[in-house]
Write a protein that holds these residues in place. Structure first.
Motif, PDB file in Angstrom:
ATOM      1  N   HIS A   1     112.415  25.289  16.996  1.00 10.32           N
ATOM      2  CA  HIS A   1     113.027  26.601  17.183  1.00 10.32           C
ATOM      3  C   HIS A   1     113.475  26.734  18.634  1.00 10.32           C
ATOM      4  O   HIS A   1     112.669  27.068  19.509  1.00 10.32           O
ATOM      5  CB  HIS A   1     112.026  27.713  16.867  1.00 10.32           C
ATOM      6  CG  HIS A   1     111.732  27.887  15.426  1.00 10.32           C
ATOM      7  ND1 HIS A   1     111.059  28.994  14.935  1.00 10.32           N
ATOM      8  CD2 HIS A   1     112.037  27.123  14.344  1.00 10.32           C
ATOM      9  CE1 HIS A   1     110.948  28.882  13.616  1.00 10.32           C
ATOM     10  NE2 HIS A   1     111.522  27.756  13.244  1.00 10.32           N
ATOM     11  N   PRO A   2     114.768  26.591  18.897  1.00  9.35           N
ATOM     12  CA  PRO A   2     115.221  26.679  20.283  1.00  9.35           C
ATOM     13  C   PRO A   2     115.489  28.104  20.771  1.00  9.35           C
ATOM     14  O   PRO A   2     115.746  28.310  21.953  1.00  9.35           O
ATOM     15  CB  PRO A   2     116.527  25.886  20.258  1.00  9.35           C
ATOM     16  CG  PRO A   2     117.026  26.044  18.863  1.00  9.35           C
ATOM     17  CD  PRO A   2     115.812  26.132  17.985  1.00  9.35           C
ATOM     18  N   VAL A   3     115.464  29.075  19.855  1.00 14.59           N
ATOM     19  CA  VAL A   3     115.756  30.458  20.244  1.00 14.59           C
ATOM     20  C   VAL A   3     114.449  31.246  20.318  1.00 14.59           C
ATOM     21  O   VAL A   3     113.659  31.236  19.382  1.00 14.59           O
ATOM     22  CB  VAL A   3     116.721  31.134  19.261  1.00 14.59           C
ATOM     23  CG1 VAL A   3     117.118  32.512  19.785  1.00 14.59           C
ATOM     24  CG2 VAL A   3     117.967  30.269  19.055  1.00 14.59           C
ATOM     25  N   VAL A   4     114.236  31.904  21.456  1.00 14.08           N
ATOM     26  CA  VAL A   4     112.999  32.652  21.707  1.00 14.08           C
ATOM     27  C   VAL A   4     113.348  34.088  22.084  1.00 14.08           C
ATOM     28  O   VAL A   4     114.282  34.317  22.852  1.00 14.08           O
ATOM     29  CB  VAL A   4     112.191  31.995  22.844  1.00 14.08           C
ATOM     30  CG1 VAL A   4     110.983  32.863  23.220  1.00 14.08           C
ATOM     31  CG2 VAL A   4     111.746  30.599  22.432  1.00 14.08           C
ATOM     32  N   PHE A   5     112.585  35.010  21.512  1.00 14.79           N
ATOM     33  CA  PHE A   5     112.797  36.438  21.755  1.00 14.79           C
ATOM     34  C   PHE A   5     111.506  37.043  22.315  1.00 14.79           C
ATOM     35  O   PHE A   5     110.408  36.648  21.922  1.00 14.79           O
ATOM     36  CB  PHE A   5     113.120  37.173  20.446  1.00 14.79           C
ATOM     37  CG  PHE A   5     114.315  36.647  19.713  1.00 14.79           C
ATOM     38  CD1 PHE A   5     114.231  35.522  18.911  1.00 14.79           C
ATOM     39  CD2 PHE A   5     115.529  37.300  19.804  1.00 14.79           C
ATOM     40  CE1 PHE A   5     115.330  35.045  18.225  1.00 14.79           C
ATOM     41  CE2 PHE A   5     116.643  36.828  19.114  1.00 14.79           C
ATOM     42  CZ  PHE A   5     116.541  35.703  18.334  1.00 14.79           C
ATOM     43  N   TRP A   6     111.672  38.046  23.160  1.00 11.26           N
ATOM     44  CA  TRP A   6     110.538  38.874  23.572  1.00 11.26           C
ATOM     45  C   TRP A   6     110.822  40.322  23.167  1.00 11.26           C
ATOM     46  O   TRP A   6     111.904  40.847  23.424  1.00 11.26           O
ATOM     47  CB  TRP A   6     110.345  38.812  25.087  1.00 11.26           C
ATOM     48  CG  TRP A   6     109.757  37.537  25.604  1.00 11.26           C
ATOM     49  CD1 TRP A   6     110.422  36.484  26.153  1.00 11.26           C
ATOM     50  CD2 TRP A   6     108.372  37.183  25.648  1.00 11.26           C
ATOM     51  NE1 TRP A   6     109.546  35.499  26.530  1.00 11.26           N
ATOM     52  CE2 TRP A   6     108.270  35.906  26.240  1.00 11.26           C
ATOM     53  CE3 TRP A   6     107.192  37.818  25.252  1.00 11.26           C
ATOM     54  CZ2 TRP A   6     107.054  35.252  26.440  1.00 11.26           C
ATOM     55  CZ3 TRP A   6     105.983  37.171  25.454  1.00 11.26           C
ATOM     56  CH2 TRP A   6     105.919  35.902  26.041  1.00 11.26           C
ATOM     57  N   TYR A   7     109.802  40.940  22.547  1.00 13.99           N
ATOM     58  CA  TYR A   7     109.867  42.344  22.177  1.00 13.99           C
ATOM     59  C   TYR A   7     108.619  43.047  22.726  1.00 13.99           C
ATOM     60  O   TYR A   7     107.557  42.455  22.846  1.00 13.99           O
ATOM     61  CB  TYR A   7     109.873  42.527  20.657  1.00 13.99           C
ATOM     62  CG  TYR A   7     111.078  41.977  19.946  1.00 13.99           C
ATOM     63  CD1 TYR A   7     111.114  40.665  19.485  1.00 13.99           C
ATOM     64  CD2 TYR A   7     112.186  42.788  19.710  1.00 13.99           C
ATOM     65  CE1 TYR A   7     112.219  40.165  18.816  1.00 13.99           C
ATOM     66  CE2 TYR A   7     113.299  42.294  19.028  1.00 13.99           C
ATOM     67  CZ  TYR A   7     113.302  40.985  18.595  1.00 13.99           C
ATOM     68  OH  TYR A   7     114.398  40.496  17.929  1.00 13.99           O
ATOM     69  N   GLN A   8     108.794  44.327  22.987  1.00 11.40           N
ATOM     70  CA  GLN A   8     107.673  45.171  23.390  1.00 11.40           C
ATOM     71  C   GLN A   8     107.406  46.159  22.256  1.00 11.40           C
ATOM     72  O   GLN A   8     108.329  46.822  21.791  1.00 11.40           O
ATOM     73  CB  GLN A   8     108.039  45.929  24.672  1.00 11.40           C
ATOM     74  CG  GLN A   8     106.963  46.858  25.191  1.00 11.40           C
ATOM     75  CD  GLN A   8     107.540  47.814  26.236  1.00 11.40           C
ATOM     76  OE1 GLN A   8     108.377  48.652  25.919  1.00 11.40           O
ATOM     77  NE2 GLN A   8     107.076  47.699  27.470  1.00 11.40           N
ATOM     78  N   GLN A   9     106.145  46.223  21.807  1.00 10.24           N
ATOM     79  CA  GLN A   9     105.761  47.217  20.798  1.00 10.24           C
ATOM     80  C   GLN A   9     104.813  48.210  21.456  1.00 10.24           C
ATOM     81  O   GLN A   9     103.699  47.848  21.848  1.00 10.24           O
ATOM     82  CB  GLN A   9     105.104  46.543  19.592  1.00 10.24           C
ATOM     83  CG  GLN A   9     104.852  47.523  18.436  1.00 10.24           C
ATOM     84  CD  GLN A   9     104.219  46.863  17.221  1.00 10.24           C
ATOM     85  OE1 GLN A   9     103.586  45.822  17.335  1.00 10.24           O
ATOM     86  NE2 GLN A   9     104.386  47.478  16.055  1.00 10.24           N
TER      87      GLN A   9
END
Lengths: 116, 113
Positions: free
Chosen positions: A29-37
């Motif tokens: 998986h070359p695509v990385v996301f960061w989310y804040q909950q």
């Protein structure tokens, strides 16, 4: 089941301190996301990468937040000077890039940050 | 900009009754991807359903949803609720060639015996 690894699971910092968290995406998986909950369970997208390159990011991440995904090392998200409002669950997700599968993001367990 | 609306913050049902969680969206893209994620207590979100095909029913683990572009909706349904379905449910949107997900506010589903 997701194989995204996030460390640490819990992080406690004082206001003004740096807070750094790491993410190892699923293999392939070359695509990385960061989310804040946040505490109200609302999601906010922060930044995403394809390999080492930033694809999208919001204004917030251009100031106190910094992130990188170096080759052969975990991705990281760092808050330079933590504020109480940064207390949240930080979720890392990864995905493939082929058209059929790039839509599915697999989430890690998250790093829960508490800023005192 | 893109947005997702889940009108119910909390849905409380008795076990065995049908479930329907509402999701509507707004986007400029003609071919958006829609998702339902489920998040159990102290766990991370897990993909439940996804679709980008208009008027095609998609099913997984007893849940189903149909993307209706004419009404910009992607409601989640299940014929018979189980206690283990108690969780937070998020509807999410991904516009064409846009990586990030836009999440709705979430619906807490609480199933009582």
């Amino acid at each position: 089941n997701s194989k995204v690894i996030q460390t640490p699971r819990y992080l406690v910092k004082g206001q003004g301190q740096k807070a750094k968290m790491r993410c190892i995406p699923e293999k392939g998986h070359p695509v990385v996301f960061w989310y804040q909950q946040n505490k109200n369970n609302e999601f906010k997208f922060l930044i995403n990468f394809q390999n080492q390159e930033v694809l999208q990011q919001i204004d917030m991440t251009e100031k106190r937040f910094s992130a990188e995904c170096p080759s052969n090392s975990p991705c990281s998200l760092e808050i330079q000077s933590s504020e109480a409002g940064d207390s949240a669950l930080y979720l890392c997700a990864s995905s493939r890039v082929d058209w059929v599968n790039q839509d599915t993001q697999y989430f890690g367990p998250g790093t829960r940050l508490l800023v005192l | 900009g893109d947005s997702v609306t889940q009108t119910e913050g909390l849905v409380t049902l008795t076990e065995g009754l049908p479930v329907m969680l509402n999701c509507t969206y707004q986007t400029i893209y003609s071919n958006p991807f829609l998702f339902w994620y489920v998040q159990h207590l102290n766990e991370s979100p897990r993909l439940l359903l996804k679709s980008f095909t208009d008027n095609k029913r998609t099913e997984h683990q007893g849940f189903h949803a149909t993307l209706h572009k004419s009404s910009s909706s992607f409601h989640l349904q299940k014929s018979s609720a189980q206690l283990s379905d108690s969780a937070l449910y998020y509807c999410a949107l991904r516009g064409y060639n846009q990586g990030k997900l836009i999440f709705g506010q979430g619906t807490k589903l609480s199933i009582k015996p």
